[in-house]
Design a protein around this motif. Structure first.
Motif, PDB file in Angstrom:
ATOM      1  N   UNK A 108       3.105   7.335   0.900  1.00 54.46           N
ATOM      2  CA  UNK A 108       3.355   5.776   0.539  1.00 54.46           C
ATOM      3  C   UNK A 108       2.400   5.233   1.331  1.00 54.46           C
ATOM      4  N   UNK A 109       1.257   4.578   0.562  1.00 52.61           N
ATOM      5  CA  UNK A 109       0.218   3.791   1.120  1.00 52.61           C
ATOM      6  C   UNK A 109       0.971   2.332   1.396  1.00 52.61           C
ATOM      7  N   UNK A 110       0.816   1.735   2.602  1.00 50.75           N
ATOM      8  CA  UNK A 110       1.679   0.830   2.971  1.00 50.75           C
ATOM      9  C   UNK A 110       1.301   0.220   4.507  1.00 50.75           C
ATOM     10  N   UNK A 111       1.471  -0.970   4.489  1.00 50.55           N
ATOM     11  CA  UNK A 111       1.098  -1.654   5.875  1.00 50.55           C
ATOM     12  C   UNK A 111       2.377  -2.441   6.401  1.00 50.55           C
ATOM     13  N   UNK A 112       3.553  -1.616   5.984  1.00 50.86           N
ATOM     14  CA  UNK A 112       4.838  -2.176   6.353  1.00 50.86           C
ATOM     15  C   UNK A 112       5.154  -3.517   6.081  1.00 50.86           C
ATOM     16  N   UNK A 113       4.557  -3.980   4.891  1.00 46.57           N
ATOM     17  CA  UNK A 113       4.984  -5.388   4.470  1.00 46.57           C
ATOM     18  C   UNK A 113       4.081  -6.450   5.329  1.00 46.57           C
TER      19      UNK A 113
ATOM     20  N   UNK B 159       2.830   3.171  -3.280  1.00 47.37           N
ATOM     21  CA  UNK B 159       2.464   2.113  -2.481  1.00 47.37           C
ATOM     22  C   UNK B 159       3.526   1.087  -2.386  1.00 47.37           C
ATOM     23  N   UNK B 160       3.534   0.242  -1.290  1.00 45.99           N
ATOM     24  CA  UNK B 160       4.253  -0.798  -1.285  1.00 45.99           C
ATOM     25  C   UNK B 160       3.449  -1.927  -0.639  1.00 45.99           C
ATOM     26  N   UNK B 161       3.980  -3.069  -0.841  1.00 44.11           N
ATOM     27  CA  UNK B 161       3.440  -4.266  -0.190  1.00 44.11           C
ATOM     28  C   UNK B 161       2.876  -5.273  -0.995  1.00 44.11           C
ATOM     29  N   UNK B 162       3.525  -6.384  -1.339  1.00 36.45           N
ATOM     30  CA  UNK B 162       3.391  -7.538  -2.215  1.00 36.45           C
ATOM     31  C   UNK B 162       3.475  -7.454  -3.578  1.00 36.45           C
ATOM     32  N   UNK B 163       4.255  -6.310  -3.917  1.00 35.60           N
ATOM     33  CA  UNK B 163       4.382  -6.176  -5.374  1.00 35.60           C
ATOM     34  C   UNK B 163       5.400  -6.986  -5.710  1.00 35.60           C
ATOM     35  N   UNK B 164       5.055  -8.068  -6.639  1.00 33.75           N
ATOM     36  CA  UNK B 164       5.698  -9.130  -6.927  1.00 33.75           C
ATOM     37  C   UNK B 164       6.015  -9.040  -8.983  1.00 33.75           C
TER      38      UNK B 164
ATOM     39  N   UNK C 169       7.883  12.717   2.733  1.00 35.52           N
ATOM     40  CA  UNK C 169       6.732  11.732   2.141  1.00 35.52           C
ATOM     41  C   UNK C 169       6.397  10.903   3.507  1.00 35.52           C
ATOM     42  N   UNK C 170       5.226  10.623   3.515  1.00 33.01           N
ATOM     43  CA  UNK C 170       4.793   9.890   4.567  1.00 33.01           C
ATOM     44  C   UNK C 170       4.493   8.384   4.248  1.00 33.01           C
ATOM     45  N   UNK C 171       5.115   7.447   5.211  1.00 35.13           N
ATOM     46  CA  UNK C 171       4.897   5.905   4.712  1.00 35.13           C
ATOM     47  C   UNK C 171       4.188   5.434   5.855  1.00 35.13           C
ATOM     48  N   UNK C 172       3.163   4.629   5.163  1.00 40.50           N
ATOM     49  CA  UNK C 172       2.186   3.835   6.184  1.00 40.50           C
ATOM     50  C   UNK C 172       0.939   4.596   6.400  1.00 40.50           C
ATOM     51  N   UNK C 173       0.501   5.399   5.550  1.00 38.57           N
ATOM     52  CA  UNK C 173      -0.799   5.879   5.512  1.00 38.57           C
ATOM     53  C   UNK C 173      -1.743   4.784   4.956  1.00 38.57           C
TER      54      UNK C 173
END
Ligand SMILES: Cc1cc2nc3c(=O)[nH]c(=O)nc-3n(C[C@H](O)[C@H](O)[C@H](O)COP(=O)(O)O)c2cc1C
Ligand SMILES: CC(C)CC(=O)C(=O)O
Length: 359
Positions: free
Chosen positions: A246-251, A280-285, A224-228
């Motif tokens: 993984x759609x992400x801006x590295x937090x 996806x990651x980033x800001x999931x709370x 999987x590619x993380x950071x697209x």
């Protein structure tokens, strides 16, 4: 306020300020960091009523992780700085809750020990290995062998780090290296490294799709590619035959001008949705953040910092608390939206908050 605010408060009390800043901080002005959570707050969910049925049971099939929880532990570095048991505590808590752990290449515990700790708790625990492709392909190949022989079931290649982001808090705090007594254990005994010592993780603008091709030729594991973030890169990833994105801006720790992942997810879904799993990651709370991401096309999401707050606050128990809380909150959010599970979640459940519904 969010679901983990109390654990963050406790972690902040317990951690050395420079370590708390390393975990909490983002790059540059921290616009992306703030936007990641704020963008979820700008979205609302249009719930359905009176639909009957059993309580939602959110489980998803992911590469190398059938029947996983839809919330994964995103890869984060240096867990022993948060708690003496470090990654072992995280691994046990993830396994106990049926959560995929993405173990960081920059872990302070070697990946074989991480997987062994998870498998002691649950024999089919899924651990994925996060990898920064190294300019020297021999080093990458050796790391992949380690992940494979440890029993990892997928590789997550982080592609958003041709250089390290400008971590202003760390610069101010003089936090550049692991303190004495800690090591990036996966980087031990690698080609070109000091005998018996660890090699530095290299971030290099040289890294290209070619390196990825080489990697894919040397492993049978799903990649999987993380950071697209750009839909054109998502198309290229499909053309390369990768197994997920993984759609992400590295937090918010790399390009500060990057958009929040939840804001670009709809474009990526339009571009390539259905051809391969999107995460996806980033800001999931909160559970509602998970529901929003799933409705907009993600199969699952990752959480980074909340796991570190749980770990710092109370070790394995604290991480367990984080994963239990978000798990229960996802079920609650799905029930309140009148959906039975991930398959019921469609983009028309999501509206902008303050959307002027009378228009
Ligand atoms: C302290 C810290 C260390 C991280 N280390 C890594 C890492 O080693 N590899 C990686 O791919 N991403 C790393 N990330 C990024 C996370 O995987 C993830 O993209 C991000 O934390 C998600 O955002 P969240 O913290 O808002 O949930 C790190 C993030 C933090 C906060
Ligand atoms: C050690 C670093 C490579 C970990 C990282 O990706 C981060 O701090 O965001």
């Amino acid at each position: 306020m969010n679901l983990f605010a109390d654990l963050h408060d406790r972690a902040k009390e317990l951690l050395e300020p420079a370590i708390h800043d390393y975990y909490a901080g983002g790059a540059a002005d921290e616009f992306a960091l703030a936007d990641n959570e704020n963008s979820f707050a700008r979205l609302a969910l249009l719930p359905r009523m009176l639909r009957g049925g059993p309580p939602p049971e959110p489980r998803v099939d992911l590469p190398g992780a059938p029947g996983a929880a839809p919330v994964l532990v995103a890869p984060t570095a240096f867990h022993r700085l948060a708690h003496p048991e470090g990654e072992l505590a995280t691994a046990r808590a993830a396994a106990a809750t049926g959560t995929v752990l993405i173990s960081s290449m920059a872990a302070t515990t070697a990946v074989d020990e991480v997987v062994a700790a998870a498998r002691e708790v649950r024999s089919d625990a899924a651990v994925w290995f996060q990898l920064y492709l190294q300019p020297d392909p021999e080093v990458t190949a050796r790391l992949v062998e380690r992940a494979e022989s440890a029993g990892c079931t997928a590789l997550v290649v982080t592609v958003d780090s041709p250089v390290f982001g400008d971590h202003v808090r760390d610069r101010r705090n003089g936090f550049h290296d692991l303190p004495p007594g800690y090591e990036a254990a996966n980087m031990r005994d690698l080609p070109g490294g000091p005998p018996g010592g660890t090699r530095d993780i290299e971030m290099s603008p040289e890294i290209s799709w070619r390196h990825l091709e080489v990697l894919r030729a040397t492993t049978a594991l799903p990649v999987l590619l993380k950071g697209i973030l750009h839909p054109d890169d998502a198309h290229l990833a499909v053309a390369q035959g990768v197994d997920g994105i993984i759609v992400s801006n590295h937090g918010g720790r790399q390009l500060d001008a990057a958009p929040a992942p939840i804001d670009v997810l709809p474009r990526i879904t339009r571009a390539i949705g259905g051809t391969l799993p999107l995460l996806l990651d980033g800001g999931v709370r909160r559970g509602t953040d998970v529901v929003t991401a799933l409705a907009l096309g993600a199969e699952a999401v990752g959480i980074g910092r909340p796991v570190l707050w749980g770990l710092a606050a109370d070790g394995e128990k604290g991480v367990r608390e984080v994963l239990d809380r978000i798990g229960a909150d996802v079920v609650r959010a799905m029930a309140l939206c009148g959906v039975r599970g991930p398959d019921d979640l469609t983009a028309n459940l999501v509206v902008p908050r303050g959307f002027g519904g009378l228009r």
